[in-house]
Design a protein around this motif. Structure first.
Motif, PDB file in Angstrom:
ATOM      1  N   ALA A  71      34.156  36.136  40.144  1.00 20.99           N
ATOM      2  CA  ALA A  71      35.609  36.026  40.267  1.00 20.99           C
ATOM      3  C   ALA A  71      35.953  35.054  41.387  1.00 20.99           C
ATOM      4  O   ALA A  71      35.176  34.838  42.319  1.00 20.99           O
ATOM      5  N   ARG A 114      36.716  35.493  36.431  1.00 17.78           N
ATOM      6  CA  ARG A 114      38.074  35.980  36.636  1.00 17.78           C
ATOM      7  C   ARG A 114      38.736  35.190  37.758  1.00 17.78           C
ATOM      8  O   ARG A 114      38.208  35.126  38.875  1.00 17.78           O
ATOM      9  N   VAL A 116      42.156  34.868  40.003  1.00 18.84           N
ATOM     10  CA  VAL A 116      43.413  35.493  40.414  1.00 18.84           C
ATOM     11  C   VAL A 116      44.140  34.545  41.352  1.00 18.84           C
ATOM     12  O   VAL A 116      43.594  34.136  42.378  1.00 18.84           O
ATOM     13  N   THR A 174      44.855  35.600  36.060  1.00 18.67           N
ATOM     14  CA  THR A 174      46.063  36.379  36.310  1.00 18.67           C
ATOM     15  C   THR A 174      46.769  35.756  37.512  1.00 18.67           C
ATOM     16  O   THR A 174      46.112  35.406  38.496  1.00 18.67           O
ATOM     17  N   LEU A 219      41.958  44.084  40.550  1.00 16.81           N
ATOM     18  CA  LEU A 219      41.939  43.232  39.353  1.00 16.81           C
ATOM     19  C   LEU A 219      40.538  42.674  39.095  1.00 16.81           C
ATOM     20  O   LEU A 219      40.057  42.687  37.955  1.00 16.81           O
ATOM     21  N   VAL A 220      39.899  42.185  40.136  1.00 17.19           N
ATOM     22  CA  VAL A 220      38.589  41.569  39.915  1.00 17.19           C
ATOM     23  C   VAL A 220      37.472  42.594  39.824  1.00 17.19           C
ATOM     24  O   VAL A 220      36.418  42.325  39.233  1.00 17.19           O
ATOM     25  N   ASP A 223      37.435  46.771  35.412  1.00 14.57           N
ATOM     26  CA  ASP A 223      37.549  46.164  34.089  1.00 14.57           C
ATOM     27  C   ASP A 223      38.824  46.575  33.361  1.00 14.57           C
ATOM     28  O   ASP A 223      39.441  45.759  32.661  1.00 14.57           O
ATOM     29  N   TRP A 226      41.795  44.724  34.829  1.00 12.92           N
ATOM     30  CA  TRP A 226      41.745  43.322  34.410  1.00 12.92           C
ATOM     31  C   TRP A 226      42.178  43.178  32.947  1.00 12.92           C
ATOM     32  O   TRP A 226      42.952  42.283  32.605  1.00 12.92           O
ATOM     33  N   LYS A 230      45.127  40.437  32.367  1.00 12.15           N
ATOM     34  CA  LYS A 230      44.616  39.074  32.235  1.00 12.15           C
ATOM     35  C   LYS A 230      45.551  38.234  31.363  1.00 12.15           C
ATOM     36  O   LYS A 230      46.138  38.725  30.398  1.00 12.15           O
TER      37      LYS A 230
END
Length: 241
Positions: A71, A114, A116, A174, A219-220, A223, A226, A230
């Motif tokens: 991430a 991922r 963010v 995100t 978020l990271v 799961d 996310w 996402k």
């Protein structure tokens, strides 16, 4: 899990780094000066520090930083000084977002990284029909023209929406939109919405930096969180008493 954090010396970024380290994650940061970080963070075994300006790094160096990461979290922002707001790099957040995403594509991860992006409730998600009053549209147009950091934040989110999109092989993203940021000693209850539930200009709420750090960290890490957010631009507010 390994997470690359940008803007780690900022008020929210350092809280995020601490949050991730407390959860036994491996954290990489790129900072202009490590002296801006608390000594207890610098001494942590799971923290790797590179002293550099991100935009001064070569493409190969940025790709090396992204390699092995699950991430990336960007808490980058402009200093609210004349130099920080009006002098180069005026597209700090956008250019950093683009170069990090290009590095992710070069890495060709087995599963998407991922990404963010810390953004702002004053930026609309143009994938949705988010209503704005005429007065708010006028004020935002003035801010966009007169305050370069706001235009930078808009462009960074637009890059993720339109250039990366929803089906990219290397990046899932995100963009987190806090409302009026405040400091708080600890995390408190907060709520997250797909779009603003109040005017960011005329009826702004509050969001603590601690809550933003907690949400971005979750978020990271998580799961299910996310999967819920996402490809979206969630807006986060403190729960009011």
């Amino acid at each position: 899990m390994t997470i690359l954090v940008l803007g780690a010396t900022g008020a929210t970024g350092r809280l995020l780094v601490q949050y991730l380290l407390e959860r036994s994650k491996h954290v990489r940061i790129i900072v202009r000066s490590k002296e801006a970080l608390p000594k207890d963070l610098l001494a942590h075994d799971n923290l790797s520090v590179t002293e550099a300006s991100l935009l001064d790094l070569s493409d190969a160096a940025i790709t090396e930083q992204v390699t092995g990461c699950d991430a990336i979290v960007s808490c980058l922002g402009h200093n609210m000084t004349f130099k920080g707001m009006f002098l180069p790099p005026r597209r700090l957040v956008t250019d950093a977002t683009r170069r990090l995403c290009e590095a992710a594509a070069a890495v060709k991860p087995a599963t998407p990284i991922r990404f963010v992006l810390m953004n702002t409730s004053g930026n609309s998600n143009r994938d949705l029909d988010e209503p704005l009053s005429s007065a708010q549209k006028i004020v935002l147009a003035l801010i966009r023209t007169l305050v370069p950091p706001h235009a930078d934040n808009e462009a960074a989110a637009d890059y993720l929406r339109t250039e990366i999109g929803q089906q990219d092989a290397a990046i899932e993203w995100t963009a987190v939109r806090p409302d009026g940021l405040i400091d708080a000693p600890e995390a408190t209850p907060f709520e997250v919405h797909p779009s603003p539930i109040r005017s960011a200009i005329f009826d702004a709420g509050q969001t603590s930096r601690m809550n933003v750090a907690s949400f971005m960290g979750d978020l990271v890490i998580e799961d299910d969180i996310w999967a819920q957010w996402k490809g979206q631009m969630p807006v986060i507010y403190n729960v009011e008493d």
